[in-house]
Design an enzyme around this catalytic site. Structure first.
Site, PDB file in Angstrom:
ATOM      1  N   TYR A   1       0.858  -1.189   0.000  1.00 22.74           N
ATOM      2  CA  TYR A   1       0.000   0.000   0.000  1.00 22.74           C
ATOM      3  C   TYR A   1       0.891   1.235   0.000  1.00 22.74           C
ATOM      4  O   TYR A   1       1.849   1.322   0.774  1.00 22.74           O
ATOM      5  CB  TYR A   1      -0.887   0.004   1.256  1.00 22.74           C
ATOM      6  CG  TYR A   1      -1.824   1.200   1.359  1.00 22.74           C
ATOM      7  CD1 TYR A   1      -2.879   1.350   0.458  1.00 22.74           C
ATOM      8  CD2 TYR A   1      -1.650   2.165   2.345  1.00 22.74           C
ATOM      9  CE1 TYR A   1      -3.740   2.430   0.551  1.00 22.74           C
ATOM     10  CE2 TYR A   1      -2.516   3.252   2.448  1.00 22.74           C
ATOM     11  CZ  TYR A   1      -3.556   3.386   1.546  1.00 22.74           C
ATOM     12  OH  TYR A   1      -4.418   4.459   1.637  1.00 22.74           O
ATOM     13  N   ASP A  54       9.208   2.750  -0.015  1.00 22.04           N
ATOM     14  CA  ASP A  54       8.141   3.386   0.754  1.00 22.04           C
ATOM     15  C   ASP A  54       8.349   2.985   2.205  1.00 22.04           C
ATOM     16  O   ASP A  54       7.946   1.905   2.630  1.00 22.04           O
ATOM     17  CB  ASP A  54       6.776   2.935   0.226  1.00 22.04           C
ATOM     18  CG  ASP A  54       5.631   3.505   1.060  1.00 22.04           C
ATOM     19  OD1 ASP A  54       5.912   4.158   2.084  1.00 22.04           O
ATOM     20  OD2 ASP A  54       4.473   3.287   0.680  1.00 22.04           O
ATOM     21  N   LYS A 104       3.801   8.720   8.966  1.00 17.41           N
ATOM     22  CA  LYS A 104       3.604   8.096  10.280  1.00 17.41           C
ATOM     23  C   LYS A 104       4.602   8.613  11.329  1.00 17.41           C
ATOM     24  O   LYS A 104       4.462   9.740  11.759  1.00 17.41           O
ATOM     25  CB  LYS A 104       3.592   6.570  10.118  1.00 17.41           C
ATOM     26  CG  LYS A 104       2.462   6.181   9.142  1.00 17.41           C
ATOM     27  CD  LYS A 104       2.039   4.737   9.151  1.00 17.41           C
ATOM     28  CE  LYS A 104       0.727   4.601   8.383  1.00 17.41           C
ATOM     29  NZ  LYS A 104       0.780   3.855   7.160  1.00 17.41           N
TER      30      LYS A 104
END
Ligand SMILES: *Cc1c(COP(=O)(O)O)cnc(C)c1O
Length: 426
Positions: free
Chosen positions: A144, A239, A267
């Site tokens: 994702y 990522d 995050k």
């Protein structure tokens, strides 16, 4: 446990917010039941609107690696807020956090801040395309990278390597530039590259996957991707929105000693405020506006509150020599405890773990990619989720999600969690 007030609040939310939530996974669709409304959180614990106390294994899906309401972050945000919350002009704190990030992460010279992981990945791909002057990208099934159009792609039919949109609203024109590969399958990636020679701008990957459960890269897989990318003038994009500042100071690049060309963050880097970032060596980053031709911008990018939270978080991680080992030790302890319980109860399971990321899969097969992750027994998972919740343990409400261990967890909390698992499968 009673969730009367959460149910009422959810009903009220559903009237004015689609599905009652601002991000789908919060809605408990995969496990059933009513989402829990949080009133406050401190350290390792959530306190919900019904007065329940829960041990939290999601931690805002990763950011709260040192626990909720971490005092240095809270103080930094409060002090900053008193001086104004947004200017649309440069502030020195942006340089401070940029310099610290560049010092902590290997192989990057410059970094640009954005407002989410989605934005970071979207911008990284645009930069890779601009830099290489090629259009196609390779992503992996089950990884994702946020919800921008290029990533909302699923495997196409038959032998086709072209992806098809997996959400209405993504055009087939966009989908045709995203090629889908199998995680941990280097030969599969090689075949896709050879079928699209001189057309691929970048390979984007979660270098330790976390969005189909936690899946470590097989030995040689990332190394092979690095060589393949070098051979074909393709940029390798890590990522590290989930893994950055969580698995090591320098993320997976440091942990496994493999260099990416562009790295995405989110995050943890925001300390719980909305922050994303992407970074690379100077030659690539100088391609961005206003220095270079690739456009990228943001009214609230580098927002002072967000930068204050992120800087306090990165400083805390940078100055604590033992934090990543402590996190890994706690996660290993949990892994061992859960394994023992599940084995005793003869529950078919596989547990994957890297550092402070861990996932429990109700399958006996090794979980190495999206297909093997999807083989987990979802009925068992649902029972596990609700059973743990009834015992005061909040795990991710989907079998495809990783649990994020926080340093605020005590060994007593971990023992309570293991004991809860024992009760669930009594
Ligand atoms: C969470 C996540 C994103 C998206 O970040 P948002 O801040 O939710 O937009 C991208 N990539 C990975 C690996 C993630 O885990």
């Amino acid at each position: 446990m009673i969730y009367k007030r959460s149910s009422q609040l959810f009903k009220a939310a559903e009237k004015v917010i689609p599905g009652g939530v601002n991000s789908p996974v919060r809605a408990f669709k995969a496990v059933g039941g009513t989402p829990i409304f949080v009133q406050e959180a401190k350290g390792a614990y959530l306190y919900d609107e019904d007065g329940n106390k829960l041990i939290d294994y999601i931690n805002s899906w990763g950011p709260m690696v040192l626990g909720h309401a971490y005092p240095p972050v809270v103080t930094a945000v409060i002090n900053k807020a008193k001086k104004g919350t947004s200017f649309g002009m440069p502030t020195h704190i942006e340089t401070e956090i940029a310099a610290l990030a560049v010092a902590m992460v290997p192989n990057i010279d410059k970094i640009r801040f954005v407002n989410s992981g989605t934005e970071a990945c979207m911008s990284a791909v645009r930069l890779a395309r601009g830099f290489t002057k090629k259009d196609k990208i390779i992503k992996f099934a089950g990884c994702y990278h946020g919800h921008s159009d290029s990533f909302l792609i699923q495997a196409g039919s038959g032998a086709s390597t072209f992806g098809t949109p997996n959400s209405p609203g993504v055009t087939s024109g966009t989908a045709k530039d995203t090629l889908l590969a199998r995680y941990n399958d280097l030969e599969n990636v090689k075949r896709i590259v050879e079928a699209n020679l001189n057309e691929i701008a970048c390979v984007i990957i979660e270098p330790v996957a976390g969005n189909m459960g936690c899946i470590p890269p097989k030995k040689g897989f990332l190394e092979g991707l690095r060589i393949l990318c070098d051979t074909h003038n393709i940029l390798l994009v890590f990522d590290e929105v989930m893994t950055g500042f969580r698995l090591a100071k320098g993320g997976v690049q440091e942990l496994l000693g493999i260099n990416a060309d562009i790295v995405c963050f989110g995050k943890v880097i925001g300390g719980g405020l909305p922050v994303g970032a992407f970074a690379a060596r100077e030659e690539i980053m100088n391609y961005l506006a206003p220095l270079g031709p690739v456009y990228q911008a943001g009214t609230l990018s580098g927002n002072p509150l967000a930068m204050a939270a992120g800087l306090a978080m990165l400083k805390a991680l940078n100055e604590d020599a033992g934090v990543f080992q402590r996190l890994a030790d706690k996660t290993a302890y949990l892994h061992k405890g859960l394994s023992k319980v599940l084995e005793n109860k003869k529950i078919t399971h596989t547990i994957n773990r890297v550092g402070s990321m861990i996932s429990v899969h109700f399958t006996e097969e090794a979980v190495v990619d999206f297909e093997s992750s999807a083989k987990g027994n979802n009925e068992t998972f649902k029972a596990f989720f609700h059973g743990m919740l009834n015992n005061g343990i909040y795990i991710a409400p989907s079998a495809f999600e990783t649990w994020f261990i926080t340093d605020a967890l005590s060994y007593a909390d971990l023992d309570e969690t293991i004991a809860a698992c024992d009760k669930v499968f009594a």
